[in-house]
Design an enzyme around this catalytic site. Structure first.
Site, short mmCIF file in Angstrom:
data_model
loop_
_atom_site.label_atom_id
_atom_site.label_comp_id
_atom_site.label_asym_id
_atom_site.label_seq_id
_atom_site.Cartn_x
_atom_site.Cartn_y
_atom_site.Cartn_z
N HIS A 7 4.65 -27.31 -16.75
CA HIS A 7 3.70 -28.41 -16.57
C HIS A 7 3.57 -28.78 -15.10
CE1 HIS A 7 7.60 -30.56 -17.15
NE2 HIS A 7 7.13 -31.41 -16.24
N HIS A 79 5.35 -33.35 -9.29
CA HIS A 79 6.17 -32.14 -9.31
C HIS A 79 5.53 -31.07 -10.18
CE1 HIS A 79 7.85 -34.34 -12.90
NE2 HIS A 79 7.92 -33.13 -13.42
N GLU A 130 10.79 -28.85 -10.64
CA GLU A 130 11.66 -29.03 -11.80
C GLU A 130 11.81 -27.65 -12.45
OE1 GLU A 130 9.79 -31.38 -14.90
OE2 GLU A 130 11.69 -31.80 -15.87
CO CO Z 1 8.46 -32.79 -15.46
#
Ligand code: CO
Length: 134
Positions: A7, A79, A130
């Site tokens: 994502h 992020h 991440e």
């Molecule tokens: Co995230």
């Protein structure tokens, strides 16, 4: 080592407005807002054919994204999340490569209840990264 883009997280000042932009203007499939008190965010998930966009808004006083919104009042990309097969192996490789893992270096369960780690933006082209064990 990294796999799919899981994502892209975008911090927004107004979750309803942002959800409407993705639903109406961009014609995407958008979830209802989901409060995640343990993570200090409310999230709207935008489902795309090949990945997700997560619209994030601070929840509570100690939200980890409150400062970001102060610095970026219009919101912005917060992020990107890449999938890895084995998060401990990924972490050990990253540390061996000289990358900085944020926090105490122990994976925590993220917004999808899978182990995640965050990596220092200065080591990754100015972008908070991440990694999630998929
Ligand atoms: Co995230």
């Amino acid at each position: 080592m990294i796999g799919r883009l899981n994502h892209v997280a975008i911090v927004v000042p107004d979750l309803d407005k942002a959800a409407a932009v993705y639903r109406r203007t961009l014609g995407a499939t958008v979830s209802a807002p989901l409060p995640l008190p343990a993570h200090g965010v409310t999230t709207v998930f935008v489902e795309l054919p090949n990945t997700k966009i997560e619209l994030l808004h601070p929840l509570g006083d100690a939200s980890p994204i409150a400062k970001f919104l102060e610095r970026n009042p219009d919101g912005g990309v917060h992020h990107v999340c890449y999938e890895v097969a084995d998060i401990m192996a990924a972490r050990d490789r990253l540390v061996a490569e000289g990358a900085r893992v944020l926090g105490d270096g122990q994976p925590r369960n993220g917004a999808h209840d899978k182990p995640v780690l965050f990596l220092h933006p200065k080591d990754f082209c100015g972008t908070l990264v991440e990694i999630e064990q998929a």
